[in-house]
Design a protein around this motif. Structure first.
Motif, PDB file in Angstrom:
ATOM      1  N   THR A  34       6.574   4.817  -8.133  1.00  0.00           N
ATOM      2  CA  THR A  34       5.174   4.872  -7.714  1.00  0.00           C
ATOM      3  C   THR A  34       5.024   4.173  -6.367  1.00  0.00           C
ATOM      4  N   PRO A  35       4.605   4.906  -5.317  1.00  0.00           N
ATOM      5  CA  PRO A  35       4.448   4.264  -4.003  1.00  0.00           C
ATOM      6  C   PRO A  35       3.246   3.330  -3.988  1.00  0.00           C
ATOM      7  N   THR A  36       3.439   2.154  -3.434  1.00  0.00           N
ATOM      8  CA  THR A  36       2.363   1.168  -3.332  1.00  0.00           C
ATOM      9  C   THR A  36       2.050   0.798  -1.884  1.00  0.00           C
ATOM     10  N   ALA A  37       2.859   1.270  -0.947  1.00  0.00           N
ATOM     11  CA  ALA A  37       2.627   1.021   0.477  1.00  0.00           C
ATOM     12  C   ALA A  37       3.302   2.125   1.287  1.00  0.00           C
ATOM     13  N   GLU A  38       2.815   2.325   2.508  1.00  0.00           N
ATOM     14  CA  GLU A  38       3.376   3.335   3.400  1.00  0.00           C
ATOM     15  C   GLU A  38       3.580   2.740   4.781  1.00  0.00           C
ATOM     16  N   ILE A  39       4.642   3.154   5.420  1.00  0.00           N
ATOM     17  CA  ILE A  39       4.910   2.736   6.799  1.00  0.00           C
ATOM     18  C   ILE A  39       5.063   3.994   7.637  1.00  0.00           C
TER      19      ILE A  39
ATOM     20  N   THR B 152       2.587   1.785  11.683  1.00  0.00           N
ATOM     21  CA  THR B 152       1.318   1.573  10.999  1.00  0.00           C
ATOM     22  C   THR B 152       1.569   1.383   9.510  1.00  0.00           C
ATOM     23  N   VAL B 153       1.028   0.300   8.965  1.00  0.00           N
ATOM     24  CA  VAL B 153       1.202  -0.023   7.549  1.00  0.00           C
ATOM     25  C   VAL B 153      -0.099   0.240   6.807  1.00  0.00           C
ATOM     26  N   SER B 154       0.001   0.857   5.650  1.00  0.00           N
ATOM     27  CA  SER B 154      -1.159   1.085   4.795  1.00  0.00           C
ATOM     28  C   SER B 154      -0.681   1.123   3.349  1.00  0.00           C
ATOM     29  N   GLY B 155      -1.616   1.248   2.408  1.00  0.00           N
ATOM     30  CA  GLY B 155      -1.213   1.365   1.014  1.00  0.00           C
ATOM     31  C   GLY B 155      -2.250   0.831   0.059  1.00  0.00           C
ATOM     32  N   PRO B 156      -2.206   1.298  -1.188  1.00  0.00           N
ATOM     33  CA  PRO B 156      -3.196   0.866  -2.187  1.00  0.00           C
ATOM     34  C   PRO B 156      -3.030  -0.578  -2.629  1.00  0.00           C
ATOM     35  N   ASP B 157      -1.824  -1.114  -2.537  1.00  0.00           N
ATOM     36  CA  ASP B 157      -1.588  -2.518  -2.896  1.00  0.00           C
ATOM     37  C   ASP B 157      -1.840  -3.371  -1.657  1.00  0.00           C
ATOM     38  N   GLU B 158      -3.026  -3.943  -1.565  1.00  0.00           N
ATOM     39  CA  GLU B 158      -3.427  -4.657  -0.355  1.00  0.00           C
ATOM     40  C   GLU B 158      -2.563  -5.889  -0.106  1.00  0.00           C
ATOM     41  N   SER B 159      -2.205  -6.592  -1.163  1.00  0.00           N
ATOM     42  CA  SER B 159      -1.392  -7.788  -0.997  1.00  0.00           C
ATOM     43  C   SER B 159      -0.020  -7.443  -0.438  1.00  0.00           C
TER      44      SER B 159
END
Length: 256
Positions: free
Chosen positions: A66-71, A139-146
């Protein structure tokens, strides 16, 4: 008389033999039933253990994949790394032919994202582009903010030592909109900046441009509309290395 008595005694002995045989038969049968019941109980225990193991494996697979962040990495090539909660690259995506060629030349799947970024930045194609004054945005993003915040800070501290390379942060909503537009997250953020200065620019036009061309276009459009004041995109011009980059501007450019 003796004959009758003997016959009666023989019948009694026969009865005792039958009784003993019956007891032996029942004992054997009862023992057999007990073993059968024990086997059934053991089978149920094995089945329950297998079910628990299967659920654990499926749950572990779900957690891992399950992806929690993207780069998003854009220079042209444009690629995107999907990161799981264990900081591992579980999938990759290219947004153009250059990105596909770069991913084919890398071995980053299931690697730690920091190792993956090091491979990308040290790859000959990328190094040559950066040396030729091209611009790379990460650019970093993702549903897991921490986790996304941690990755952002790590990537920013890493890229500050590389010329023409800058680090940004994007919200999950922006990342979703980028995918809907068919753009990487980095190019989508740049597209938002361009579209405020020239609404006629489409995502398709931005897709075919390098990051250097996009930010040169923004600079030219901004110079032509200087009287309108700065945009409110939340991005500010910054410098990493020897080239011009754009950092996620929240005050000092750090993720907050």
């Amino acid at each position: 008389m003796n004959f009758k008595l003997k016959e009666i005694l023989n019948q009694m002995h026969a009865g005792e033999d039958i009784k003993n045989s019956t007891k032996l038969f029942l004992a054997k049968k009862t023992h057999g039933y007990s073993r059968s019941k024990a086997k059934r109980c053991l089978y149920y225990r094995y089945a329950a253990a297998c079910a628990c193991l299967l659920l654990a494996l499926l749950g572990g697979r779900w957690l891992y994949f399950t992806p929690t962040a993207e780069i998003s990495i854009d220079i042209n090539p444009s690629i995107e790394l999907h990161i799981n909660r264990f900081d591992r690259v579980i999938s990759v995506h290219d947004f153009n032919e250059d990105g596909q060629a770069l991913l084919n030349a890398l071995d980053i799947k299931y690697k730690n994202y920091e190792d993956a970024l090091e491979q990308i930045l040290n790859h000959g194609t990328v190094a040559a582009l950066l040396s030729n004054n091209e611009i790379m945005t990460i650019t970093v993003s993702g549903p897991d903010e921490s986790q996304s915040a941690k990755i952002y800070l790590n990537v920013e501290s890493y890229t500050v030592h590389h010329q023409n390379t800058s680090c940004h942060f994007a919200s999950s909503e922006q990342a979703a909109s980028a995918h809907e537009a068919g753009l990487s997250c980095g190019k989508y953020i740049a597209f938002l900046e361009v579209s405020k200065l020239d609404p006629s620019i489409t995502p398709e036009i931005i897709q075919g441009m390098t990051m250097r061309e996009i930010w040169d276009l923004i600079a030219a459009l901004s110079a032509g509309s200087a009287s309108q004041g700065p945009t409110d995109s939340g991005w500010e011009t910054g410098h990493h290395g020897h080239g011009h980059g754009h950092r996620g501007g929240r005050g000092n450019g750090k993720f907050q």
